[in-house]
Write an enzyme that holds these catalytic residues in place. Structure first.
Site, PDB file in Angstrom:
ATOM      1  CB  CYS A  65       2.231   9.336   6.119  1.00 21.23           C
ATOM      2  SG  CYS A  65       0.860   8.628   5.174  1.00 21.23           S
TER       3      CYS A  65
ATOM      4  CG  LEU B  27      -1.875  -1.165   1.347  1.00 17.94           C
ATOM      5  CD1 LEU B  27      -2.545  -1.159   2.718  1.00 17.94           C
ATOM      6  CD2 LEU B  27      -2.931  -1.097   0.244  1.00 17.94           C
ATOM      7  CB  SER B  28       0.329   4.806  -0.764  1.00 19.82           C
ATOM      8  OG  SER B  28      -0.741   5.051   0.115  1.00 19.82           O
ATOM      9  CD  GLU B  29       3.180   6.605   3.267  1.00 18.82           C
ATOM     10  OE1 GLU B  29       3.943   6.002   4.058  1.00 18.82           O
ATOM     11  OE2 GLU B  29       3.550   7.503   2.492  1.00 18.82           O
ATOM     12  CB  THR B  30       2.695  -0.029   6.350  1.00 21.00           C
ATOM     13  OG1 THR B  30       2.193  -0.803   5.256  1.00 21.00           O
ATOM     14  CG2 THR B  30       2.467  -0.808   7.639  1.00 21.00           C
TER      15      THR B  30
END
Length: 262
Positions: A71, A44-47
């Site tokens: 983020c 995913l774009s961020e964790t």
């Protein structure tokens, strides 16, 4: 060891819209290499990783390829998890992060990020490597702490923008914000971050620490409504408050599970 993991759609009230983020709850920090592998596996774009230290909550964020300093959507998703699934009490959460103290406020079904605003400055010329790859007129160019921002005339130009990701990846920045006045909201934007493994981010909360002060001054408004017009799309409320930016939106839970880490 097992660790709770959630996937949350942020900056939306509709499942499968907004920006999906993984949220992992730790009892102690794992090695950086292991955190990066988890983020790469999630793809995913961020964790976001949350870990308590000395009765304080600390947060870190990883894209599939690197750790980032800030983020927005994954912080919003993390607060959603703590408020709705981990039964944290109160209507405010404070995270310690590489970008300082970050607050998230709860008001019914809306969460609001309290982030530091970005310092940005005007750039006189389009970066040389971009000059032959922009098919529409860029009105203004700005450089913030981590991103370039290109300002266009209208929403249609943002919708029709075709990014040259290999060129954008060569910019000396985290990524590229493009923005213009909105047809039905105060402003719209898109965000491209191939440098950090994100071709186009669906909704980028941290980019609005740049967008909010810019459009606040341009429009003469402290409070604004914004849309990031990616394929998934997302809606945000933005408010400039001194040296801070308030960025609000909804979240929806997609799943809860467990990580099995040796």
């Amino acid at each position: 060891m097992t660790y709770p993991i959630y996937q949350i759609d942020a900056f939306t009230s509709i499942l499968f819209k907004g920006n999906p983020a993984a949220v992992v709850l730790l009892d102690k920090w794992l090695p950086n290499e292991r955190l990066q592998l988890i983020a790469m596996e999630n793809n995913l774009s961020e964790t976001a990783f949350i870990c308590p230290q000395n009765a304080e909550l600390h947060i870190r964020w990883f894209t599939p390829t690197t750790e980032v300093e800030l983020c927005g959507h994954a912080t919003l998703a993390s607060a959603h998890v703590l408020f709705n699934h981990e039964e944290i009490e109160g209507d405010e959460i404070t995270f310690h992060s590489q970008s300082g103290l970050l607050r998230v406020l709860k008001d019914d079904n809306k969460l609001t990020l309290d982030f530091p605003l970005d310092d940005f400055y005007k750039v006189n010329e389009l970066p040389e490597l971009m000059r032959m790859n922009i098919r529409t007129q860029v009105n203004e160019i700005y450089r913030g702490k981590t991103d370039y921002m290109f300002v266009f005339s209208n929403q249609k130009e943002i919708e029709n923008f075709i990014p040259s990701l290999d060129i954008i990846a060569q910019l000396d920045s985290r990524g590229l914000i493009i923005t213009a006045p909105g047809d039905e909201v105060d402003f719209v934007s898109r965000y491209f971050g191939p440098q950090t493994g994100i071709p186009e981010d669906p909704v980028t909360g941290s980019a609005h620490t740049t967008l909010t002060p810019f459009w606040s001054k341009r429009l003469g408004k402290q409070k604004m409504n914004a849309r990031q017009i990616s394929q998934r799309g997302g809606c945000l409320t933005c408010e400039l408050r001194g040296s801070r930016v308030l960025i609000g939106g909804g979240c929806r839970t997609f799943f809860k599970g467990e990580l099995y880490i040796d």
